[in-house]
Design a protein around this motif. Structure first.
Motif, PDB file in Angstrom:
ATOM      1  N   VAL A  41       0.675  -1.241   0.036  1.00 15.21           N
ATOM      2  CA  VAL A  41      -0.062  -0.004  -0.117  1.00 15.21           C
ATOM      3  C   VAL A  41       0.983   1.197  -0.154  1.00 15.21           C
ATOM      4  CG1 VAL A  41      -1.704   1.142   0.982  1.00 15.21           C
ATOM      5  CG2 VAL A  41      -1.638  -1.298   1.359  1.00 15.21           C
ATOM      6  N   ASP A  55     -10.073   8.814  -2.156  1.00 11.16           N
ATOM      7  CA  ASP A  55      -9.506   7.682  -2.827  1.00 11.16           C
ATOM      8  C   ASP A  55      -8.193   8.342  -3.892  1.00 11.16           C
ATOM      9  OD1 ASP A  55      -9.800   6.637  -6.109  1.00 11.16           O
ATOM     10  OD2 ASP A  55     -10.755   5.043  -4.633  1.00 11.16           O
ATOM     11  N   GLY A  56      -7.556   7.236  -4.103  1.00  7.23           N
ATOM     12  CA  GLY A  56      -6.258   7.689  -4.693  1.00  7.23           C
ATOM     13  C   GLY A  56      -6.560   8.198  -5.924  1.00  7.23           C
ATOM     14  N   ASP A  94      -2.585   4.486  -3.688  1.00 10.28           N
ATOM     15  CA  ASP A  94      -3.767   3.493  -3.014  1.00 10.28           C
ATOM     16  C   ASP A  94      -4.489   4.392  -2.171  1.00 10.28           C
ATOM     17  OD1 ASP A  94      -2.876   0.772  -3.973  1.00 10.28           O
ATOM     18  OD2 ASP A  94      -1.021   1.330  -2.808  1.00 10.28           O
TER      19      ASP A  94
END
Length: 216
Positions: A41, A55-56, A94
Motif C-alpha cells: 500500500v 480515494d487515490g 492507493d
C-alpha cells in the motif's frame, strides 16, 4: 507495517520553478525509493484544514496558485499538500490522507498507526518546515525557528519517530510549522520499526524550511 517513507515539501512552485530543480530532483529520488520497497500500500499524507481520507484517484489543482496544473479524476477536491504529492508521484496512489493542521498529537499518531495496519506500507509525507526562519519569511522572523528546524532535520536523518512525536503543537503553530501534524502521522506509522534515515535536503529558499528525506 511501515516499510518505507519519503518526506517532501509542498510549495506550489516545486513542480515547475527552475530554481527548485535540485529540490524537485531530490523528491524524485526518495519517491523512487518508495517504489523500490515494493509496498502493498502506498499512501500520500499531507496537512490540510480537515482530516479526510480520499480515494487515490481524487483530483487536485494548482489553479488557485496561478498554475494551470492538476492531477486525478473529477472535480478538484484535494488540498495543496496532497495535490503536490499526487503530481510528484505521477500516478494514483492507493490512498490520499489529509490531516488537520491543528490535529492533536495523539490523533496524528493514532492515524499513522491505523495506516500501518493496512499491510506493507509506504508513506509519501508532504510536510513543510517553519515559515519564520528569516526576515524575508512569510511569518515574522523567530530566532527559535532555526533550532526547531535543526531538530526536525536531525529526526529525519536519524529516522527518529520519538522526536517527531514529541513536537509541541503550540510551538509549531507559533513558528508556522505547517508540517507538524503530517510528520506526527509518520511517527505513528513508524512506531517501533527499525528504519534507517537519509536527509537529502534541508533548505529554505523562500524563508520556509523544506526537507527531503527517506526512511527505509
Amino acid at each position: 507495517m511501515l516499510v518505507a517513507a519519503a518526506v517532501c515539501p509542498h510549495p506550489p512552485l516545486l513542480v515547475r520553478a527552475p530554481e527548485l530543480a535540485p529540490l524537485r530532483a531530490a523528491c524524485q529520488d526518495v519517491i523512487s525509493a518508495l517504489r523500490a520497497a515494493e509496498p502493498d500500500v502506498l499512501v500520500v499524507v499531507g496537512g490540510a484544514d480537515t482530516t479526510t481520507a480520499y480515494d487515490g484517484t481524487a483530483a487536485g489543482t494548482l489553479k488557485p496558485w496561478g498554475l494551470d496544473l492538476g492531477a486525478g479524476d473529477g472535480d478538484p477536491v484535494l488540498p495543496l499538500s496532497l495535490t503536490i504529492g499526487r503530481l510528484l508521484l505521477g500516478h494514483a496512489p492507493d490512498g490520499l490522507q489529509s490531516v488537520a493542521f491543528d490535529a492533536a498529537p495523539a490523533d496524528c499518531l493514532a492515524l499513522g498507526r491505523s495506516l500501518a495496519e493496512r499491510g506493507r506500507l509506504a508513506l509519501l509525507v508532504m510536510a513543510d518546515g517553519s515559515a519564520c526562519l528569516t526576515t524575508g519569511s512569510p511569518g515574522r522572523h523567530e530566532p527559535a525557528a532555526r533550532p526547531h528546524q535543526e531538530l526536525i532535520a536531525s529526526a529525519l536523518a536519524e529516522a527518529d519517530p520519538g522526536a517527531l512525536a514529541a513536537l509541541d503543537p503550540a510551538e509549531a503553530d507559533r513558528l508556522w510549522l505547517s508540517g507538524r501534524a503530517a510528520l506526527q502521522v509518520l511517527a505513528g506509522a513508524a512506531g517501533t520499526s527499525r528504519l534507517r534515515g537519509r536527509l537529502l535536503e534541508d533548505v529554505a529558499p523562500f524563508g520556509v524550511g523544506y526537507f527531503v528525506a527517506e526512511w527505509r
